[in-house]
Design an enzyme around this catalytic site. Structure first.
Site, PDB file in Angstrom:
ATOM      1  N   ASP A   1       0.833  -1.212   0.000  1.00  0.00           N
ATOM      2  CA  ASP A   1       0.000   0.000   0.000  1.00  0.00           C
ATOM      3  C   ASP A   1       0.866   1.261   0.000  1.00  0.00           C
ATOM      4  O   ASP A   1       1.974   1.265   0.540  1.00  0.00           O
ATOM      5  CB  ASP A   1      -0.926  -0.016   1.227  1.00  0.00           C
ATOM      6  N   GLY A   2       0.325   2.326  -0.595  1.00  0.00           N
ATOM      7  CA  GLY A   2       0.980   3.638  -0.532  1.00  0.00           C
ATOM      8  C   GLY A   2       1.506   4.158  -1.862  1.00  0.00           C
ATOM      9  O   GLY A   2       2.139   5.215  -1.896  1.00  0.00           O
TER      10      GLY A   2
ATOM     11  N   TRP B   1       2.554   8.137  -2.420  1.00  0.00           N
ATOM     12  CA  TRP B   1       3.979   8.331  -2.716  1.00  0.00           C
ATOM     13  C   TRP B   1       4.144   9.224  -3.943  1.00  0.00           C
ATOM     14  O   TRP B   1       4.952  10.147  -3.948  1.00  0.00           O
ATOM     15  CB  TRP B   1       4.628   6.960  -2.965  1.00  0.00           C
TER      16      TRP B   1
ATOM     17  N   ARG C   1      -0.988   9.404  -9.693  1.00  0.00           N
ATOM     18  CA  ARG C   1      -0.979   8.162  -8.909  1.00  0.00           C
ATOM     19  C   ARG C   1      -0.358   6.993  -9.675  1.00  0.00           C
ATOM     20  O   ARG C   1       0.338   6.153  -9.098  1.00  0.00           O
ATOM     21  CB  ARG C   1      -2.416   7.783  -8.514  1.00  0.00           C
TER      22      ARG C   1
ATOM     23  N   HIS D   1       2.327   3.508  -9.054  1.00  0.00           N
ATOM     24  CA  HIS D   1       2.152   2.088  -9.384  1.00  0.00           C
ATOM     25  C   HIS D   1       3.331   1.593 -10.233  1.00  0.00           C
ATOM     26  O   HIS D   1       3.840   0.492 -10.034  1.00  0.00           O
ATOM     27  CB  HIS D   1       0.835   1.858 -10.132  1.00  0.00           C
TER      28      HIS D   1
ATOM     29  N   THR E   1     -10.735  -6.923  -4.690  1.00  0.00           N
ATOM     30  CA  THR E   1     -12.088  -6.863  -5.255  1.00  0.00           C
ATOM     31  C   THR E   1     -12.599  -5.424  -5.181  1.00  0.00           C
ATOM     32  O   THR E   1     -13.190  -4.901  -6.129  1.00  0.00           O
ATOM     33  CB  THR E   1     -13.018  -7.789  -4.440  1.00  0.00           C
TER      34      THR E   1
ATOM     35  N   ARG F   1     -12.295   1.816  -8.146  1.00  0.00           N
ATOM     36  CA  ARG F   1     -11.488   3.014  -8.426  1.00  0.00           C
ATOM     37  C   ARG F   1     -11.838   3.559  -9.816  1.00  0.00           C
ATOM     38  O   ARG F   1     -12.460   2.851 -10.615  1.00  0.00           O
ATOM     39  CB  ARG F   1      -9.995   2.656  -8.360  1.00  0.00           C
TER      40      ARG F   1
ATOM     41  N   LEU G   1      11.529 -19.844  -4.871  1.00  0.00           N
ATOM     42  CA  LEU G   1      10.422 -19.143  -4.203  1.00  0.00           C
ATOM     43  C   LEU G   1       9.113 -19.263  -4.998  1.00  0.00           C
ATOM     44  O   LEU G   1       9.117 -19.125  -6.219  1.00  0.00           O
ATOM     45  CB  LEU G   1      10.815 -17.663  -4.089  1.00  0.00           C
TER      46      LEU G   1
ATOM     47  N   ARG H   1      -4.804  -1.617   8.949  1.00  0.00           N
ATOM     48  CA  ARG H   1      -5.971  -2.454   8.674  1.00  0.00           C
ATOM     49  C   ARG H   1      -5.599  -3.569   7.707  1.00  0.00           C
ATOM     50  O   ARG H   1      -4.544  -3.554   7.080  1.00  0.00           O
ATOM     51  CB  ARG H   1      -7.145  -1.617   8.152  1.00  0.00           C
TER      52      ARG H   1
ATOM     53  N   SER I   1      -7.937  -4.788   5.257  1.00  0.00           N
ATOM     54  CA  SER I   1      -8.584  -4.554   3.954  1.00  0.00           C
ATOM     55  C   SER I   1      -8.963  -5.844   3.216  1.00  0.00           C
ATOM     56  O   SER I   1      -8.677  -5.991   2.021  1.00  0.00           O
ATOM     57  CB  SER I   1      -7.705  -3.655   3.065  1.00  0.00           C
TER      58      SER I   1
ATOM     59  N   GLU J   1       2.240 -13.187  12.394  1.00  0.00           N
ATOM     60  CA  GLU J   1       2.824 -12.042  13.099  1.00  0.00           C
ATOM     61  C   GLU J   1       2.642 -10.813  12.206  1.00  0.00           C
ATOM     62  O   GLU J   1       2.998 -10.839  11.023  1.00  0.00           O
ATOM     63  CB  GLU J   1       4.310 -12.282  13.376  1.00  0.00           C
TER      64      GLU J   1
HETATM   65  C1  IPE Z   1      -5.342  -2.776  -0.122  1.00  0.00           C
HETATM   66  O1  IPE Z   1      -5.001  -1.459  -0.370  1.00  0.00           O
HETATM   67  C2  IPE Z   1      -5.369  -3.553  -1.397  1.00  0.00           C
HETATM   68  C3  IPE Z   1      -4.069  -3.747  -2.039  1.00  0.00           C
HETATM   69  C4  IPE Z   1      -2.902  -3.435  -1.547  1.00  0.00           C
HETATM   70  C5  IPE Z   1      -4.115  -4.378  -3.317  1.00  0.00           C
HETATM   71  P1  IPE Z   1      -6.116  -0.326  -0.497  1.00  0.00           P
HETATM   72  O2  IPE Z   1      -5.410   0.966  -0.639  1.00  0.00           O
HETATM   73  O3  IPE Z   1      -7.074  -0.673  -1.558  1.00  0.00           O
HETATM   74  O4  IPE Z   1      -6.855  -0.420   0.916  1.00  0.00           O
HETATM   75  P2  IPE Z   1      -7.839   0.587   1.638  1.00  0.00           P
HETATM   76  O5  IPE Z   1      -8.913   0.897   0.658  1.00  0.00           O
HETATM   77  O6  IPE Z   1      -7.066   1.806   1.982  1.00  0.00           O
HETATM   78  O7  IPE Z   1      -8.308  -0.129   2.854  1.00  0.00           O
HETATM   79  C1  IPE Z   2      -1.520   0.204  -3.356  1.00  0.00           C
HETATM   80  O1  IPE Z   2      -1.340   1.563  -3.387  1.00  0.00           O
HETATM   81  C2  IPE Z   2      -1.766  -0.390  -4.712  1.00  0.00           C
HETATM   82  C3  IPE Z   2      -3.146  -0.832  -4.932  1.00  0.00           C
HETATM   83  C4  IPE Z   2      -4.090  -0.836  -4.035  1.00  0.00           C
HETATM   84  C5  IPE Z   2      -3.478  -1.294  -6.253  1.00  0.00           C
HETATM   85  P1  IPE Z   2      -2.573   2.578  -3.399  1.00  0.00           P
HETATM   86  O2  IPE Z   2      -2.955   2.834  -4.812  1.00  0.00           O
HETATM   87  O3  IPE Z   2      -3.658   2.115  -2.518  1.00  0.00           O
HETATM   88  O4  IPE Z   2      -1.886   3.870  -2.802  1.00  0.00           O
HETATM   89  P2  IPE Z   2      -2.507   4.870  -1.734  1.00  0.00           P
HETATM   90  O5  IPE Z   2      -2.934   4.053  -0.552  1.00  0.00           O
HETATM   91  O6  IPE Z   2      -3.639   5.549  -2.382  1.00  0.00           O
HETATM   92  O7  IPE Z   2      -1.362   5.769  -1.419  1.00  0.00           O
HETATM   93 MG    MG Z   3      -4.102   2.401  -0.551  1.00  0.00          MG
END
Ligand code: IPE
Ligand code: IPE
Ligand code: MG
Length: 253
Positions: free
Chosen positions: A25-26, A30, A38, A42, A71, A76, A136, A199, A201, A212
């Site tokens: 996530d992030g 970033w 955005r 990715h 899912t 988005r 792996l 969380r 998610s 852990e």
């Molecule tokens: C969780 O990230 C799903 C993935 C990393 C693929 P999200 O960014 O979608 O989660 P929420 O919506 O903040 O909970």
């Molecule tokens: C995780 O990064 C990648 C996916 C969920 C596909 P995000 O796209 O959720 O990035 P943030 O959380 O909005 O920064």
């Molecule tokens: Mg996210």
């Protein structure tokens, strides 16, 4: 940095995590922090995926599950969804040689039928071409959510009962495990979430019963081998009790 890897390799190898699962996530934040779209996050996230795969392989981890698309992520904006599925096809294409070289076996969990055709076929091809690899195992969770998986499990079990191949009184934990998409993968020892959120998610809810948990404020594109190895070393310092007392666990170690 190699020192971290040496520390892992010199540790009691019977306590090495077999399976690491990551909620990546992030990416969006970033990119936005740098005034970029955005999607740029990715794209950069692919490098972090490479770090996670190589870092896990070098540390001797056997399974790595990466939550790449949930899912709920279908909700988005279409532009972002298309960019993500397009990026996936491109990344698999570009990385296949590297995966082969590192003996990585690719697997996928999730509702694959919901993916665009090209994406689905590219994945099947990569899975087939890497199926004999012995290093792996990388499991991509795509169009995956735990509640979807649990519903599918209930349907599968229901069908078996209906066909009289399963007696409802004989349903136990193992029946449930056998009917999840992860039936041939051990539960994660470690679950990591980057991006600073605390969380789950809708990820592997059943399988992480005793994992852990590690929450990192690092945004996914900045995830490095060093981040991973530090988490593995931190994991070594945790005592997994599985309901027992601390004394019971240290006696049997
Ligand atoms: C969780 O990230 C799903 C993935 C990393 C693929 P999200 O960014 O979608 O989660 P929420 O919506 O903040 O909970
Ligand atoms: C995780 O990064 C990648 C996916 C969920 C596909 P995000 O796209 O959720 O990035 P943030 O959380 O909005 O920064
Ligand atoms: Mg996210």
């Amino acid at each position: 940095m190699e020192k971290l890897l040496d520390q892992i390799r010199n540790f009691d190898q019977s306590r090495l995590p077999r399976h690491i699962a990551i909620i990546m996530d992030g990416n969006g934040r970033w990119a936005q922090q740098q005034g970029k779209p955005r999607v740029f996050g990715h794209q950069q996230g692919v490098n972090a995926v490479r770090n996670a795969i190589e870092g896990s392989g070098e540390a001797g981890v056997k399974y790595l599950t990466l939550f790449a698309f949930s899912t709920e992520n279908w909700n988005r904006p279409a532009e972002e969804v298309n960019a993500l599925t397009g990026l996936l096809v491109k990344a698999i294409h570009a990385e296949l040689e590297n995966l082969q070289k590192n003996q990585v076996r690719l697997k996928v969990i999730g509702n694959l039928k919901a993916l665009p055709n090209e994406c689905y076929h590219e994945l099947l091809k990569a899975i087939d071409q890497t199926k004999e690899n012995t290093g792996l195992t990388v499991i991509l969770a795509l169009s995956y959510s735990s509640r979807w998986e649990i519903t599918e499990m209930a349907k599968n079990i229901g069908e078996k009962v209906k066909k009289n191949t399963l007696n409802p009184q004989e349903i136990d934990d193992q029946t449930v495990i056998d009917n999840l998409t992860t039936f041939d993968i051990p539960d994660p020892d470690i679950l990591i979430r980057t991006g600073g959120e605390f969380r789950i998610s809708n990820f592997l809810l059943y399988q992480i019963a005793y994992s852990e948990l590690f929450f990192s404020s690092i945004m996914w594109p900045d995830f490095s081998k060093k981040t991973l190895w530090q988490i593995i070393l931190d994991y070594f310092s945790r005592q997994r009790r599985f309901g027992k007392t601390s004394e019971q666990v240290s006696c049997s170690e």
